[in-house]
Design a protein around this motif. Structure first.
Motif, PDB file in Angstrom:
ATOM      1  N   LYS A  81       0.575  -1.366  -0.248  1.00  0.00           N
ATOM      2  CA  LYS A  81      -0.275  -0.108   0.093  1.00  0.00           C
ATOM      3  C   LYS A  81       0.641   1.206  -0.126  1.00  0.00           C
ATOM      4  N   GLU A  82       1.785   1.386   0.639  1.00  0.00           N
ATOM      5  CA  GLU A  82       2.858   2.006   0.988  1.00  0.00           C
ATOM      6  C   GLU A  82       3.822   2.736   0.128  1.00  0.00           C
ATOM      7  N   HIS A  83       4.217   1.807  -1.178  1.00  0.00           N
ATOM      8  CA  HIS A  83       4.728   1.035  -1.627  1.00  0.00           C
ATOM      9  C   HIS A  83       3.908   2.103  -3.777  1.00  0.00           C
ATOM     10  N   ALA A  84       2.857   1.796  -3.604  1.00  0.00           N
ATOM     11  CA  ALA A  84       1.686   2.178  -4.402  1.00  0.00           C
ATOM     12  C   ALA A  84       1.305   3.486  -4.480  1.00  0.00           C
ATOM     13  N   SER A  85       1.339   4.452  -3.121  1.00  0.00           N
ATOM     14  CA  SER A  85       0.620   5.991  -3.319  1.00  0.00           C
ATOM     15  C   SER A  85       2.169   6.539  -2.462  1.00  0.00           C
ATOM     16  N   VAL A  86       3.116   6.643  -2.126  1.00  0.00           N
ATOM     17  CA  VAL A  86       4.361   7.291  -1.767  1.00  0.00           C
ATOM     18  C   VAL A  86       4.899   8.437  -3.501  1.00  0.00           C
TER      19      VAL A  86
ATOM     20  N   GLU B 267      11.052  12.654  -7.048  1.00  0.00           N
ATOM     21  CA  GLU B 267      11.289  12.256  -5.920  1.00  0.00           C
ATOM     22  C   GLU B 267      11.925  10.662  -5.459  1.00  0.00           C
ATOM     23  N   ILE B 268      12.066   9.946  -7.119  1.00  0.00           N
ATOM     24  CA  ILE B 268      13.201   8.810  -6.243  1.00  0.00           C
ATOM     25  C   ILE B 268      14.826   9.208  -6.067  1.00  0.00           C
ATOM     26  N   LEU B 269      14.755  10.564  -6.780  1.00  0.00           N
ATOM     27  CA  LEU B 269      16.088  10.705  -6.966  1.00  0.00           C
ATOM     28  C   LEU B 269      16.879  11.078  -5.691  1.00  0.00           C
ATOM     29  N   LYS B 270      15.710  10.965  -4.767  1.00  0.00           N
ATOM     30  CA  LYS B 270      15.906  11.694  -3.531  1.00  0.00           C
ATOM     31  C   LYS B 270      16.564  10.948  -2.922  1.00  0.00           C
ATOM     32  N   LYS B 271      16.021   9.837  -2.673  1.00  0.00           N
ATOM     33  CA  LYS B 271      16.609   8.325  -1.676  1.00  0.00           C
ATOM     34  C   LYS B 271      16.219   8.429  -1.245  1.00  0.00           C
ATOM     35  N   THR B 272      15.091   8.578  -0.968  1.00  0.00           N
ATOM     36  CA  THR B 272      14.698   8.000   0.671  1.00  0.00           C
ATOM     37  C   THR B 272      14.368   7.149   1.581  1.00  0.00           C
ATOM     38  N   HIS B 273      13.334   7.261   0.478  1.00  0.00           N
ATOM     39  CA  HIS B 273      12.417   6.044   0.532  1.00  0.00           C
ATOM     40  C   HIS B 273      12.758   4.710  -0.728  1.00  0.00           C
ATOM     41  N   THR B 274      12.945   5.219  -1.832  1.00  0.00           N
ATOM     42  CA  THR B 274      13.003   4.442  -3.183  1.00  0.00           C
ATOM     43  C   THR B 274      14.126   4.410  -3.525  1.00  0.00           C
ATOM     44  N   ILE B 275      14.939   3.378  -3.820  1.00  0.00           N
ATOM     45  CA  ILE B 275      16.435   3.171  -4.061  1.00  0.00           C
ATOM     46  C   ILE B 275      16.453   2.259  -5.364  1.00  0.00           C
ATOM     47  N   MET B 276      16.635   2.482  -6.671  1.00  0.00           N
ATOM     48  CA  MET B 276      16.295   1.770  -7.504  1.00  0.00           C
ATOM     49  C   MET B 276      17.754   1.117  -7.835  1.00  0.00           C
TER      50      MET B 276
ATOM     51  N   GLU C 262      14.100  -3.070  -7.287  1.00  0.00           N
ATOM     52  CA  GLU C 262      13.631  -1.167  -6.534  1.00  0.00           C
ATOM     53  C   GLU C 262      13.529  -1.537  -4.540  1.00  0.00           C
ATOM     54  N   LEU C 263      14.153  -1.365  -4.497  1.00  0.00           N
ATOM     55  CA  LEU C 263      13.891  -1.614  -2.795  1.00  0.00           C
ATOM     56  C   LEU C 263      13.027  -0.153  -2.412  1.00  0.00           C
ATOM     57  N   PHE C 264      12.332  -0.630  -1.242  1.00  0.00           N
ATOM     58  CA  PHE C 264      11.523   0.442  -1.024  1.00  0.00           C
ATOM     59  C   PHE C 264      11.222   0.059   0.970  1.00  0.00           C
ATOM     60  N   ILE C 265      12.053   1.812   1.366  1.00  0.00           N
ATOM     61  CA  ILE C 265      11.516   1.443   2.876  1.00  0.00           C
ATOM     62  C   ILE C 265      11.128   2.451   2.917  1.00  0.00           C
ATOM     63  N   SER C 266      10.576   1.374   4.129  1.00  0.00           N
ATOM     64  CA  SER C 266       8.974   1.919   4.858  1.00  0.00           C
ATOM     65  C   SER C 266       8.872   3.432   5.359  1.00  0.00           C
ATOM     66  N   LEU C 267       8.019   4.030   5.208  1.00  0.00           N
ATOM     67  CA  LEU C 267       8.154   5.340   5.802  1.00  0.00           C
ATOM     68  C   LEU C 267       7.923   5.063   7.032  1.00  0.00           C
ATOM     69  N   ALA C 268       6.203   3.965   7.237  1.00  0.00           N
ATOM     70  CA  ALA C 268       5.982   3.965   8.604  1.00  0.00           C
ATOM     71  C   ALA C 268       6.735   3.112   9.419  1.00  0.00           C
ATOM     72  N   ASP C 269       7.840   2.935   9.431  1.00  0.00           N
ATOM     73  CA  ASP C 269       8.160   1.753  10.103  1.00  0.00           C
ATOM     74  C   ASP C 269      10.176   1.618   9.723  1.00  0.00           C
ATOM     75  N   THR C 270      10.662   2.061   9.515  1.00  0.00           N
ATOM     76  CA  THR C 270      12.243   2.333   8.359  1.00  0.00           C
ATOM     77  C   THR C 270      12.961   1.042   8.462  1.00  0.00           C
ATOM     78  N   LYS C 271      12.380   0.280   9.344  1.00  0.00           N
ATOM     79  CA  LYS C 271      13.025  -1.659   9.874  1.00  0.00           C
ATOM     80  C   LYS C 271      12.121  -2.152   8.563  1.00  0.00           C
ATOM     81  N   VAL C 272      11.280  -1.730   8.407  1.00  0.00           N
ATOM     82  CA  VAL C 272      11.138  -2.506   6.844  1.00  0.00           C
ATOM     83  C   VAL C 272      10.747  -2.498   5.379  1.00  0.00           C
TER      84      VAL C 272
END
Length: 253
Positions: A10-15, A156-165, A179-189
């Motif tokens: 859900k997060e990945h689809a929305s961010v 947004e991708i180039l910021k590499k804050t949560h989406t890393i390609m 693509e690696l997506f680091i959760s905004l709700a829990d950065t350990k996931v």
């Protein structure tokens, strides 16, 4: 664990759409839906995350949103949320299953990791377009909408804050991506998405190398749990590096 897989989806689809002024993230009872501004259903996703709270009216509103704009859409739901209420609504609205992905998860300390000099993190807009070109080749015919989507959200991708390609290069050409997506709700996931290799370059270990590279990056950035949804083509790679199968994510149209 399927809840964690579903939440990350859900997060990945929305961010990324939420950062783009030509896209929208909308909500109704029991669901979230994404308006990518594109005609095809690749990124026009209706995600049902509360099967008990879903109503026929809310789902019909979401479906009609796309139909009224002459756009296609698809519905994603975990098997955990596919209860009798949802099944009855699907039957009423003549919505049929069209596909399934298996969920996988792992604690990062149990996974194989590795680095490969052929793999680079995207750093520029063209790197993202090259990445999207490989992903677009997963569709037959080639889905040019994937290029349009990532071109719109590239800042947004180039910021590499949560989406890393990551791009895998062979003779100067990108032949595999992940693509690696680091959760905004829990950065350990974190979640792994869009593992893709050009057809002519498969069976060379490129997919496995990309997964291991993403795992290594995640581990170095404090991630403790990784989740993913795997197609039939990629599920053996995830099993090989240590992932455990957990539930299914179903697609409907």
């Amino acid at each position: 664990m399927i809840k964690l897989i579903d939440q990350n989806f859900k997060e990945h689809a929305s961010v990324l759409p939420s950062t783009c002024n030509i896209m929208q993230v909308l909500t109704e009872d029991g669901l979230t839906y994404i308006d990518s501004g594109l005609k095809v259903d690749t990124f026009n996703v209706i995600h049902i995350h509360d099967g008990e709270g879903l109503t026929a009216e809310s789902l019909k509103t979401a479906v009609s949103f796309y139909e009224n704009r002459l756009r296609e859409s698809c519905i994603w739901i975990s098997e955990e949320q596919l209860n009798e209420n949802v099944k009855n609504i699907f039957e009423t609205l003549s919505i049929k299953e069209s596909g399934v992905n298996k969920g996988f998860w792992a604690k990062i300390e149990n996974l194989q990791e590795g680095t490969n000099e052929a793999i680079k993190i995207v750093e520029e807009r063209q790197d993202i377009i090259d990445n999207a070109f490989v992903v677009a080749n997963n569709w037959e015919p080639f889905d040019v909408n994937v290029l349009h989507y990532y071109n719109h959200v590239h800042p947004e991708i180039l910021k590499k804050t949560h989406t890393i390609m990551f791009n895998y290069y062979q003779e100067g050409q990108v032949v595999g991506v992940i693509e690696l997506f680091i959760s905004l709700a829990d950065t350990k996931v974190a979640g792994i998405y869009n593992l893709s290799v050009m057809k002519e370059n498969r069976k060379q270990g490129i997919g496995e190398a990309l997964v291991k590279q993403a795992i290594a990056y995640a581990k170095n950035n404090g991630v403790e749990t990784i989740v993913t949804q795997a197609s039939e083509d990629s599920e053996n790679i995830f099993r090989k590096v240590g992932f455990t199968e957990e539930g299914k994510i179903l697609e409907y149209v």
